[in-house]
Design an enzyme around this catalytic site. Structure first.
Site, mmCIF file in Angstrom:
data_model
loop_
_atom_site.group_PDB
_atom_site.id
_atom_site.type_symbol
_atom_site.label_atom_id
_atom_site.label_comp_id
_atom_site.label_asym_id
_atom_site.label_seq_id
_atom_site.Cartn_x
_atom_site.Cartn_y
_atom_site.Cartn_z
ATOM 1 N N PRO A 55 49.975 -26.659 39.976
ATOM 2 C CA PRO A 55 50.884 -27.688 40.500
ATOM 3 C C PRO A 55 52.334 -27.219 40.513
ATOM 4 O O PRO A 55 52.845 -26.691 39.524
ATOM 5 C CB PRO A 55 50.670 -28.855 39.539
ATOM 6 C CG PRO A 55 49.258 -28.699 39.079
ATOM 7 C CD PRO A 55 49.056 -27.213 38.965
ATOM 8 N N CYS A 56 52.994 -27.434 41.646
ATOM 9 C CA CYS A 56 54.344 -26.896 41.828
ATOM 10 C C CYS A 56 55.447 -27.902 41.508
ATOM 11 O O CYS A 56 56.615 -27.520 41.405
ATOM 12 C CB CYS A 56 54.513 -26.407 43.265
ATOM 13 S SG CYS A 56 54.365 -27.719 44.512
#
Length: 362
Positions: A82-83
């Protein structure tokens, strides 16, 4: 002839993994917690073994067992953690850096360290290598060195590889040290000088434009009506005292992509996963982009099916690695592994051509 096996983590809508399969690899197991994205994977890759679970709740043995693999058997472990913890919006909004998703990068490295694949690919936003993610990245690098891997960290712009979108992401690519393979990235194919020109938004989605602007495609609310005042390729800065339109906003008082509009003769700007009501890019006809157009800008196959609502489909595409960039990286790794004698030649070894930025799903 068997394809080199891949373990996929944080699989999402399958952009990274679908491109790798096109290059000749085979996804043996995919770990994805979101039920909507799991449904997307099942719609397009029903033969994949999918573990709908948080990675931190799985042991590496669990993952390898589901793939019918043992330690050192995977060719690659791949994923895009997840960014959101490393995105620019965290700095803009002044959020605290205590998001637990930060440590999912370490979970990815844990699986690599324990599964001991021939190589790995980790993808994330540039912030992973910047102010927000630097300490986590350094910890991950120490772990990878200790696990016996050589690797390179590089920021890639998807437009430099034929994707019709200026999308910058950090990739960490590595090989096990005993393979004696230097970790490198594929060379740019598009840009200035002797390279081919960037692929434009018009080339990618121009043929999809039916000339109509439907009511639900027009931005509403306080600022939506201003979009039609902005020329193609411009943003809200056009409506400042330094732009060419009426001075409605202060210079640099908004996000760059506020009321940002595509130009048909330029690549698209980055497709974000969760845009606000005035977040571009918008179509040059002053409307929201359609899902089929977003698929083209992310070089997903036209036939790729997406589960969920329009917003959920958009989020899946916005979070994904462009199919074409994934394919080029995968082909580059396949060639390296084959030249070093670690895999045999397989289907997908040769360059794949594509029409209108769509790819066969094979």
């Amino acid at each position: 002839m068997s394809r080199p096996p891949v373990v996929s983590l944080f699989t999402g809508a399958g952009g990274l993994d679908g491109g790798l399969e096109l290059a000749g690899f085979s996804v043996k197991v995919a770990v994805e917690v979101d039920p909507i994205r799991v449904e997307t994977l099942r719609l397009n890759k029903p033969h994949w073994k999918i573990l709908q679970c948080k990675i931190e709740e799985l042991t590496t043995e669990d993952i390898l067992s589901a793939a019918s693999l043992t330690v050192k058997e995977p060719a690659l472990v791949v994923g895009g953690s997840p960014c959101q913890p490393f995105s620019k919006s965290v700095l803009w909004k002044g959020k605290r850096r205590d998001d637990p998703r930060v440590y999912l990068v370490i979970e990815f490295v844990r699986v690599v360290s324990e599964a001991q694949p021939l190589g790995f690919i980790l993808e994330n936003v540039p912030g992973l290598a910047g102010r927000l993610g630097g300490s986590i990245l350094n910890e991950a690098k120490k772990m990878l060195h200790g696990a016996g891997y050589r690797f390179e960290v590089k920021r890639l712009n998807a437009a430099d590889y034929g994707v019709p979108q200026k999308r910058q992401r950090v990739f960490i690519l590595g090989f096990r040290r005993d393979l004696n393979i230097e970790p490198t990235f594929p060379k740019k194919t598009h840009g200035s000088g002797t390279l081919r020109p960037w692929v434009t938004a018009g080339q990618a989605i121009g043929e999809l434009d039916d000339g109509f602007v439907h009511e639900d495609e027009v931005p509403k609310g306080k600022w939506g009506h201003l979009l039609k005042l902005i020329p193609p390729g411009k943003n809200y800065l056009w409506l400042t005292d330094k732009g060419g339109g009426p001075a409605i906003f202060r210079w640099r008082s908004r996000y760059w992509n506020f009321l940002l509009k595509l130009h048909p003769d330029l690549p698209s700007w980055t497709i974000q996963a969760r845009p606000g009501p005035y977040t571009g890019p918008f179509h040059w006809r002053s409307r929201k982009l359609r899902i089929q157009e977003v698929k083209r800008l992310q070089t997903f196959p036209d036939s790729w099916r997406l589960a969920g609502s329009r917003n959920q489909q958009w989020a899946q595409l916005g979070d994904a690695t462009p199919f074409w960039l994934s394919y080029l990286i995968g082909r580059h790794l396949m060639i390296k592994l084959s030249q070093a004698g670690w895999v045999t030649s397989v289907r997908g070894y040769e360059a794949v051509s594509y029409t209108h930025l769509t790819l066969p799903t094979n």
